[in-house]
Design an enzyme around this catalytic site. Structure first.
Site, mmCIF file in Angstrom:
data_model
loop_
_atom_site.group_PDB
_atom_site.id
_atom_site.type_symbol
_atom_site.label_atom_id
_atom_site.label_comp_id
_atom_site.label_asym_id
_atom_site.label_seq_id
_atom_site.Cartn_x
_atom_site.Cartn_y
_atom_site.Cartn_z
ATOM 1 N N ARG A 109 0.851 -1.191 0.000
ATOM 2 C CA ARG A 109 0.000 0.000 0.000
ATOM 3 C C ARG A 109 0.892 1.248 0.000
ATOM 4 O O ARG A 109 2.077 1.181 0.327
ATOM 5 C CB ARG A 109 -0.885 0.009 1.246
ATOM 6 C CG ARG A 109 -1.784 -1.220 1.391
ATOM 7 C CD ARG A 109 -2.506 -1.191 2.730
ATOM 8 N NE ARG A 109 -3.465 -2.271 2.895
ATOM 9 C CZ ARG A 109 -3.188 -3.453 3.425
ATOM 10 N NH1 ARG A 109 -1.947 -3.713 3.862
ATOM 11 N NH2 ARG A 109 -4.120 -4.383 3.549
ATOM 12 N N HIS A 142 -2.796 3.106 -6.304
ATOM 13 C CA HIS A 142 -3.252 1.884 -5.634
ATOM 14 C C HIS A 142 -3.522 0.760 -6.630
ATOM 15 O O HIS A 142 -3.516 -0.423 -6.253
ATOM 16 C CB HIS A 142 -4.521 2.174 -4.830
ATOM 17 C CG HIS A 142 -4.967 1.015 -3.998
ATOM 18 N ND1 HIS A 142 -4.338 0.675 -2.812
ATOM 19 C CD2 HIS A 142 -5.956 0.106 -4.178
ATOM 20 C CE1 HIS A 142 -4.934 -0.382 -2.295
ATOM 21 N NE2 HIS A 142 -5.918 -0.750 -3.102
ATOM 22 N N ARG A 154 -0.884 -2.013 -6.636
ATOM 23 C CA ARG A 154 -1.078 -3.082 -5.643
ATOM 24 C C ARG A 154 -2.168 -4.035 -6.119
ATOM 25 O O ARG A 154 -2.032 -5.259 -6.018
ATOM 26 C CB ARG A 154 -1.438 -2.479 -4.288
ATOM 27 C CG ARG A 154 -1.934 -3.489 -3.253
ATOM 28 C CD ARG A 154 -2.161 -2.782 -1.914
ATOM 29 N NE ARG A 154 -3.096 -3.506 -1.071
ATOM 30 C CZ ARG A 154 -2.775 -4.534 -0.292
ATOM 31 N NH1 ARG A 154 -1.534 -4.981 -0.280
ATOM 32 N NH2 ARG A 154 -3.682 -5.122 0.459
ATOM 33 N N TYR A 174 -9.419 -10.165 -5.437
ATOM 34 C CA TYR A 174 -8.240 -10.218 -6.308
ATOM 35 C C TYR A 174 -8.125 -11.547 -7.048
ATOM 36 O O TYR A 174 -7.179 -11.743 -7.795
ATOM 37 C CB TYR A 174 -6.973 -9.983 -5.486
ATOM 38 C CG TYR A 174 -6.933 -8.609 -4.883
ATOM 39 C CD1 TYR A 174 -6.731 -7.494 -5.671
ATOM 40 C CD2 TYR A 174 -7.136 -8.423 -3.521
ATOM 41 C CE1 TYR A 174 -6.724 -6.221 -5.132
ATOM 42 C CE2 TYR A 174 -7.123 -7.150 -2.965
ATOM 43 C CZ TYR A 174 -6.914 -6.067 -3.777
ATOM 44 O OH TYR A 174 -6.904 -4.803 -3.232
#
Length: 387
Positions: A203, A307, A310, A342
């Site tokens: 992060r 972001h 990530r 994810y």
């Protein structure tokens, strides 16, 4: 004249108006009256009978509980929690802008489902506030859940199915080539940040708070023990959850870039931050945003956030076949729900899976036909023969 008659539980008093008042002594020893008077004595008796049964079941609820202003209770609720500065700031904004205008001056016990439904409906009509409504609803529900546990209210009035779920658009997953194009396009000082954010699944706060001693390039690991909160001023503290404190193994692919970065750009000493500005100051998102925007524009990527690196790395990890627990450990998630997002596949990965599945089926079919033909493979029907 007004009169009063006693019974085994509570008592009923005749008022000058001719109506009947029911009173009882609660488990706390205090004498309490029914919330309203009754036109008939039998109605008062029925009310006392129900109240007596409620006490016997252990379901009695203090009618004076919840006589607290929502705003005051919300402030106390926040003070009793170990919140990060970023989370505390977010909650303060949500309370001030979205909850207090409606609920701030209401007593906890007076807030009901109708109030919550009306508040949500009105906020959703406000274009600027719409995206924040699910967050505000979740916060309201959490505060009132605590009020239920504190026995200040009997039940939580936040009962709208799906109201806390955010209808956010799917974030982009970059190809490996796109990640390295960004790394090539951004200022050299931040090349390693792009790669580590992606292939280390870090992060922003974890990158900004990373010290040299937590990056072991010989072992190919990065350890997360601190994060930087950029709210007003920068403060470095512990991750907000135990799962966030973790060690991530890095691919060999980016190690040389990290070695180059440590040698040329990181702050000195084991406590030095890995990523700092050109003048050696601690990294700030506001300063970095210009370099990020320029790099995205240079490679033709629109609407991509930091972001998303990530998110991209998390998706890569999921596509390797890692288990859900392995993914949770790598990403620093404590819930399976957060990690599952994810595990979707990109279009090209879905095609690769389909092709591999088809090839496996074809190989197995070929072996089966060879066996049926005596094992020599001669005379096995072609793929077209079965059509």
């Amino acid at each position: 004249m007004p009169g009063e008659k006693s019974r085994s539980f509570g008592n009923i008093r005749t008022l000058a108006s001719g109506r009947f008042q029911a009173r009882y002594r609660g488990p706390d020893g205090r004498l309490r009256s029914a919330p309203a008077t009754f036109a008939a004595k039998k109605a008062a008796q029925r009310w006392l009978t129900l109240k007596e049964a409620e006490i016997a079941r252990g379901d009695w609820f203090d009618p004076d509980a919840g006589a607290l202003l929502f705003h005051d209770y919300a402030v106390e609720w926040m003070e009793q929690r170990d919140l990060t500065r970023k989370t505390e700031s977010t909650y303060e904004v949500l309370i001030r802008r979205h909850l207090d205008p409606t609920f701030g001056d209401m007593l906890l016990r007076d807030i009901n489902e109708a109030h919550v439904r009306k508040w949500r409906s009105e906020r959703l009509k406000m274009k600027k506030a719409r995206s924040q409504v699910p967050k505000a609803y979740r916060l309201l529900r959490a505060i009132l859940n605590t009020a239920v546990r504190d026995k200040l209210i009997r039940e939580n009035p936040c009962q709208i199915a799906g109201a806390g779920k955010e209808d956010t658009e799917e974030r982009p997953v970059l190809s490996v080539a796109e990640v390295f194009k960004l790394a090539d396009a951004i200022k050299p000082r931040y090349r390693a940040l792009v790669l580590l954010a992606t292939f280390g699944s870090l992060r922003w706060g974890e990158l900004a708070g990373l010290r040299r001693r937590y990056l072991d390039l010989d072992a190919r690991t990065v350890t997360v023990r601190e994060t930087a909160d950029d709210v007003g001023d920068i403060r470095v503290g512990k991750p907000k959850s135990k799962a966030g404190a973790r060690t991530v193994v890095l691919p060999e692919l980016i190690i040389e870039d990290l070695r180059h970065h440590i040698r040329d750009y990181a702050a000195p000493g084991s406590d030095g931050f890995v990523f700092v500005g050109a003048k050696g100051n601690q990294l700030r998102r506001s300063n970095f945003s210009k370099y990020w925007a320029d790099a995205c524009a240079a490679v033709g990527l629109k609407g991509v956030h930091v972001h998303d690196l990530r998110h991209t790395g998390n998706t890569y990890a999921a596509e390797t076949g890692a288990s859900l627990r392995e993914l949770m450990n790598r990403m620093g998630h404590s819930s399976t729900r957060a990690a599952l997002i994810y595990m979707h596949a990109r279009d090209e990965r879905a095609r690769a899976i389909a092709d591999a599945l088809g090839q496996r089926a074809a190989d197995e079919l070929k072996r089966a036909r060879n066996t049926d033909d005596g094992g020599d493979g001669q005379g096995a029907p072609s793929a077209d023969a079965g059509r």
